[in-house]
Design an enzyme around this catalytic site. Structure first.
Site, PDB file in Angstrom:
ATOM      1  N   ARG A 320       0.847  -1.189   0.015  1.00  0.00           N
ATOM      2  CA  ARG A 320       0.022  -0.059   0.169  1.00  0.00           C
ATOM      3  C   ARG A 320       0.855   1.112  -0.053  1.00  0.00           C
ATOM      4  NH1 ARG A 320      -5.511   1.659   0.778  1.00  0.00           N
ATOM      5  NH2 ARG A 320      -6.386  -0.416   0.897  1.00  0.00           N
ATOM      6  N   GLU A 723      -9.466   6.087   6.986  1.00  0.00           N
ATOM      7  CA  GLU A 723      -8.025   6.761   6.864  1.00  0.00           C
ATOM      8  C   GLU A 723      -7.607   7.795   6.147  1.00  0.00           C
ATOM      9  OE1 GLU A 723      -7.941   2.545   5.595  1.00  0.00           O
ATOM     10  OE2 GLU A 723      -6.023   2.279   6.643  1.00  0.00           O
TER      11      GLU A 723
HETATM   12  N1  MTE Z   1     -11.641   6.224  14.659  1.00  0.00           N
HETATM   13  C1  MTE Z   1     -11.559   5.847  15.845  1.00  0.00           C
HETATM   14  N2  MTE Z   1     -12.311   6.739  16.817  1.00  0.00           N
HETATM   15  N3  MTE Z   1     -10.998   4.774  16.625  1.00  0.00           N
HETATM   16  C2  MTE Z   1     -10.288   3.935  15.661  1.00  0.00           C
HETATM   17  O1  MTE Z   1      -9.714   3.068  16.159  1.00  0.00           O
HETATM   18  N4  MTE Z   1      -9.350   3.495  13.337  1.00  0.00           N
HETATM   19  C3  MTE Z   1      -9.091   4.067  11.946  1.00  0.00           C
HETATM   20  C4  MTE Z   1     -10.386   4.505  11.565  1.00  0.00           C
HETATM   21  N5  MTE Z   1     -11.044   5.639  12.330  1.00  0.00           N
HETATM   22  C5  MTE Z   1     -10.159   4.191  14.167  1.00  0.00           C
HETATM   23  C6  MTE Z   1     -11.168   5.082  13.976  1.00  0.00           C
HETATM   24  C7  MTE Z   1      -8.885   3.073  10.966  1.00  0.00           C
HETATM   25  S1  MTE Z   1      -7.077   2.451  10.951  1.00  0.00           S
HETATM   26  C8  MTE Z   1      -9.827   2.385  10.141  1.00  0.00           C
HETATM   27  S2  MTE Z   1      -9.155   1.346   9.068  1.00  0.00           S
HETATM   28  C9  MTE Z   1     -11.212   2.618  10.026  1.00  0.00           C
HETATM   29  O2  MTE Z   1     -11.546   3.583  11.214  1.00  0.00           O
HETATM   30  C10 MTE Z   1     -11.880   1.663  10.403  1.00  0.00           C
HETATM   31  O3  MTE Z   1     -13.379   1.893  10.499  1.00  0.00           O
HETATM   32  P1  MTE Z   1     -14.155   1.897   9.255  1.00  0.00           P
HETATM   33  O4  MTE Z   1     -13.850   1.141   8.250  1.00  0.00           O
HETATM   34  O5  MTE Z   1     -15.522   1.562   9.947  1.00  0.00           O
HETATM   35  O6  MTE Z   1     -14.001   3.210   8.929  1.00  0.00           O
HETATM   36  N1  HPA Z   2      -5.951  -2.310   4.644  1.00  0.00           N
HETATM   37  C1  HPA Z   2      -5.849  -2.612   5.905  1.00  0.00           C
HETATM   38  N2  HPA Z   2      -5.959  -3.892   6.535  1.00  0.00           N
HETATM   39  C2  HPA Z   2      -5.656  -4.922   5.393  1.00  0.00           C
HETATM   40  C3  HPA Z   2      -5.568  -4.524   4.181  1.00  0.00           C
HETATM   41  C4  HPA Z   2      -5.610  -3.400   3.590  1.00  0.00           C
HETATM   42  O1  HPA Z   2      -5.352  -3.186   2.394  1.00  0.00           O
HETATM   43  N3  HPA Z   2      -5.356  -5.811   3.541  1.00  0.00           N
HETATM   44  C5  HPA Z   2      -5.160  -6.647   4.497  1.00  0.00           C
HETATM   45  N4  HPA Z   2      -5.670  -6.101   5.692  1.00  0.00           N
HETATM   46 MO1  MOS Z   3      -7.077   0.510   9.520  1.00  0.00          MO
HETATM   47  S1  MOS Z   3      -4.915   0.383   9.518  1.00  0.00           S
HETATM   48  O1  MOS Z   3      -7.166  -0.315   8.043  1.00  0.00           O
HETATM   49  O2  MOS Z   3      -7.041  -0.752  10.647  1.00  0.00           O
END
Ligand code: MTE
Ligand code: HPA
Ligand code: MOS
Length: 773
Positions: A320, A723
């Site tokens: 990534r 993200e």
């Molecule tokens: N927001 C909060 N409050 N706490 C978290 O741990 N994790 C982040 C983001 N926002 C996180 C967060 C990460 S790394 C990801 S991948 C996404 O939330 C995952 O949730 P979603 O796919 O429902 O957005």
């Molecule tokens: N993003 C986050 N987590 C993951 C991914 C990705 O692309 N692939 C496998 N785990």
């Molecule tokens: Mo988020 S790093 O894809 O849990």
């Protein structure tokens, strides 16, 4: 029946996070709050004190002699396979048998009557080992001939060498980009309750219950159907609980089965920080060729990452990084290579952005280099290199960028932040200010949405309507604070046309939805929202069929509207209608499913369409640095971020704000530091500085691009938000760089590594001043 004609918590409304009040009043239940059965035991990890060694054996007699200690678990106690590698590479033992691979590596667990006893007893082990030479960082690892933890990726388009040779200007550079600790409020924890036969229930703070289930089964040597993993919510995950909970879940489950008692394991913060993986730090070498106007002609890059002792998720993370090494810019000729280096450090893992931010930092550094070399405003260089129409719309992985909205988004932010005028003022200010210097930068983000492991892009949901009209919602996603459960419940409320409060949000459990993916890659709502909608649609189809039959109307005459069901001229409350359907024996429960369309990826070729779509954003930050001390502060940040048609603007703004601050922390004050022995010395908030409330920008204007709509058919045309805004923090880094550059009249792009701590800012100022003198 309510008499209003609207429902609460409809899609696209600012509904509160379903647990907001519980969060702030301390009434939300986390794994540690679950009432413990009588006789619950507590486990704690015993760890290594060397970075690399041959392990001869453990003498745990002193540990066992401590009153209150019930026993120990070592590699010999693993009933199944001694491996918790998330990718099945078999390179990550629960406890090692013959080799220690990093300082702080868990070697055994103590099980005792209290956590305090277990924790103190764990210190009393005698570890018999012979130290070996170690390599801690990716450069040292390359020099020592260490292997890659997984096959490198190469992305290539056009002809890099010819492109560089033909370019009028070329710049070579290197940047090191630091790692980051997740610093979730709730650390890792697992709580296992043994059942009959092979059975065990594990409550665990995890983003990936199915993986924890699978790992526990693997380690216990039992089928997955013997293991249930549950999580109601996490106090933050940020990627750190996508795979790192495996160890804790496995230890708790092994101990629970061995002693036939419930067992809880919860490391303290220092152990959480030393024994579990973090964001990968990178050493990035780049070469960029460009014309006199600043247009990029060729880009070459090598991305070496500190992966730690095992592969964990380092393959997809370093992939990534390459996928985002273009950020928003078209590279006519390009070759990017990853170097996922094995090192004698804790195995690094997923962290918000999943390698993407490291790639974007490299892209933005190259832009800055070009801007200084051509004497332009970096924003003009950015704009000149944005993806464009045919001929300028292919990424290094050959996916066409079809949905680019950065021209509009960046122009709007440039206007609303008053970028040009402020930059002019700042240049004038710096000319007259010998000590305090200001900088400003406007940086864009383009982030690919979907798991690059294509099979992960699937989700399931389970929806029940009880015969009183109340609704039970379950799906495979996990709640970590981001508001996923709220958004999915909004989708369900809207589809049934009932109030949000009617929907019971339930814990994530492997018993209700099997084979789920991690809640990660920002795709939680995209995937689980669609799966839940699919379940609702199945139930609604049955209800419509029933209504047509009973009231003798065509399907078009049945409408769900604001807590009521309208059937021809009849109006029933939702509850009354459901009661009728139940008595007529209509099935009121459904399992929903979704898989993302259109995506495919061939890693060997380095080509495909790994991403369903892109999310965009931009931030403009202004900073002031003190050139005598290196200290700085963020004066103002303006953000315009794209979430498509927002399912919940309030929650999405919260995600944008939080992500920006976390990204800023990564690039400014959060520094991980290992000593020569390989010991992490920044292992508590006392030595590892995350942003405080007082570090936020003094002026902070955050807006969503409310005109944006996902051109792909995502849930309600929304876009993922978790993200992408993390990378908006890069605007602070580049603003700091400009402030530093001012001391040498912007003649050169400062060599600034991340994080740009006050020390690094001071050193960069010093270098430039000495160079200028
Ligand atoms: N927001 C909060 N409050 N706490 C978290 O741990 N994790 C982040 C983001 N926002 C996180 C967060 C990460 S790394 C990801 S991948 C996404 O939330 C995952 O949730 P979603 O796919 O429902 O957005
Ligand atoms: N993003 C986050 N987590 C993951 C991914 C990705 O692309 N692939 C496998 N785990
Ligand atoms: Mo988020 S790093 O894809 O849990």
């Amino acid at each position: 029946m309510k008499d209003t004609l609207t429902i609460t918590g409809a899609a696209h409304s600012d509904h509160n996070h379903d647990s907001a009040v519980k969060h702030v009043t301390g009434r939300a239940n986390y794994t540690d709050d679950i009432a413990m059965p009588e006789g619950t035991l507590h486990a704690y990890l015993g760890v290594s004190h060397v970075a690399h060694a041959t392990l001869h054996g453990l003498d745990l007699s002193e540990v066992l002699a401590v009153p209150g200690v019930v026993g120990v678990l070592t590699a010999a106690d693993v009933p199944g396979v001694n491996d918790i590698s998330p990718t099945g590479r078999n390179d990550e033992p629960v406890f090692p048998t013959d080799r220690i691979q990093f300082h702080g590596q868990p070697l055994f667990a103590v099980v005792a009557e209290t956590r305090d006893i277990a924790r103190r007893a764990a210190e009393r082990a005698c570890i018999d080992c012979t130290p070996l030479p170690h390599a801690l960082d990716p450069v040292a690892a390359q020099e020592a001939g260490y292997p890659h933890v997984t096959a490198p990726l190469k992305l290539e388009r056009g002809d890099l060498d010819a492109g560089l040779a033909a370019a009028k200007n070329r710049i070579k550079g290197r940047i090191t980009v630091g790692g980051q600790d997740h610093m979730y409020l709730e650390g890792h924890i697992a709580f296992a309750i043994p059942g009959e036969d092979d059975d065990v229930i594990v409550h665990c703070s995890t983003q990936h219950p199915s993986e924890a289930q699978h790992m526990v089964a693997h380690v216990l040597g039992v089928p997955s159907n013997a293991v249930v993993v549950n999580v109601r919510r996490m106090g933050g995950g940020f990627g750190g609980k996508e795979s790192q909970m495996n160890l804790f879940a496995a230890v708790a489950a092994m101990a629970a089965k061995k002693w036939g008692q419930a067992v809880k394991i919860r490391p303290d913060r220092d152990q959480d920080m030393t024994a579990t993986g973090k964001r990968h730090d990178f050493v990035i070498d780049y070469e960029v060729g460009f014309d006199d106007t600043g247009r990029i002609e060729a880009v070459g890059g090598t991305f070496a990452a500190r992966c730690g002792f095992s592969s964990d998720l380092s393959g997809p993370v370093t992939d990534r990084a390459l996928f985002h090494a273009d950020n928003a810019y078209f590279y006519p000729n390009v070759r990017l290579t990853s170097r996922p280096m094995k090192t004698n450090t804790v195995s690094n893992t997923a962290f918000r952005g999943f390698g993407g931010p490291q790639g974007v930092v490299a892209a933005e550094r190259m832009i800055e280099e070009i801007a200084y070399a051509t004497g332009q405003d970096p924003l003009d260089v950015r704009k000149a290199n944005f993806y464009g129409n045919e001929g300028r719309d292919l990424t290094p992985y050959h996916q066409q960028v079809e949905d680019n909205i950065l021209d509009r988004l960046v122009s709007e932010l440039e206007e609303s932040a008053d970028y040009r005028a402020r930059r002019t003022e700042i240049l004038a200010y710096n000319a007259g200010s010998p000590v305090l210097k200001k900088g400003i930068a406007l940086t864009p983000v383009k982030f690919g949405i979907s798991f690059t492991a294509t099979w992960y892009n699937q989700a399931g949901a389970l929806v029940h309507v009880y015969n009183d009209g109340s609704i039970h919602l379950n799906h495979g996603g996990t709640e970590m604070g981001q508001g996923l459960n709220t958004k999915v419940a909004q989708v369900v409320a809207e589809a049934f046309q009932v109030d949000f409060e009617r929907i019971k949000i339930t814990k994530t459990t492997t018993e209700k939805v099997p084979n789920t993916s991690a809640t990660a890659a920002s795709s939680g709502t995209d995937l689980n929202g669609m799966a839940a909608l699919n379940a609702v649609e199945q139930i609604k189809a049955r209800l419509v069929e029933f209504a047509c039959d009973r009231w003798a109307v065509p399907p078009g005459a049945v409408r769900f509207e604001a807590n009521r069901v309208l059937i021809g001229d009849e109006v029933l409350s939702f509850d009354a209608f459901i009661r009728q359907a139940y008595l007529a024996r209509v099935q009121l429960s459904a399992a929903g499913f979704y898989k993302t369309p259109k995506i495919h990826w061939d890693r060997d070729k380095g080509q495909g369409r790994p991403f369903y779509y892109y999310a965009y954003g931009a931030a403009c930050s202004e900073v002031t640095i003190d050139t005598l001390t290196g200290e700085y502060r963020v004066e103002r940040t303006d953000i315009l971020h794209d979430v498509g048609r927002s399912l919940n603007p309030a929650l999405d703004k919260g995600q944008v704000e939080g992500a920006f601050i976390q990204g800023m922390g990564w690039l400014t004050t959060e520094e991980l530091w290992w000593d020569d022995a390989g010991r992490l010395r920044t292992h508590a908030p006392s030595t590892y500085k995350i942003p405080l409330a007082s570090d936020r920008p003094r002026v902070f204007n955050v807006n969503l691009a409310d005109w944006s709509e996902n051109r792909e058919l995502t849930i309600k045309r929304s876009k993922a938000v978790g993200e992408p805004p993390f990378m908006l923090g890069i605007s602070v880094f580049e603003a700091l760089s400009m402030a530093v550059a001012s001391v040498a009249d912007y003649r050169e792009c400062p060599r600034l590594d991340a994080p740009a701590t006050p020390e690094r800012v001071l050193m960069a100022v010093d270098r430039l001043r000495r160079g200028a003198a």
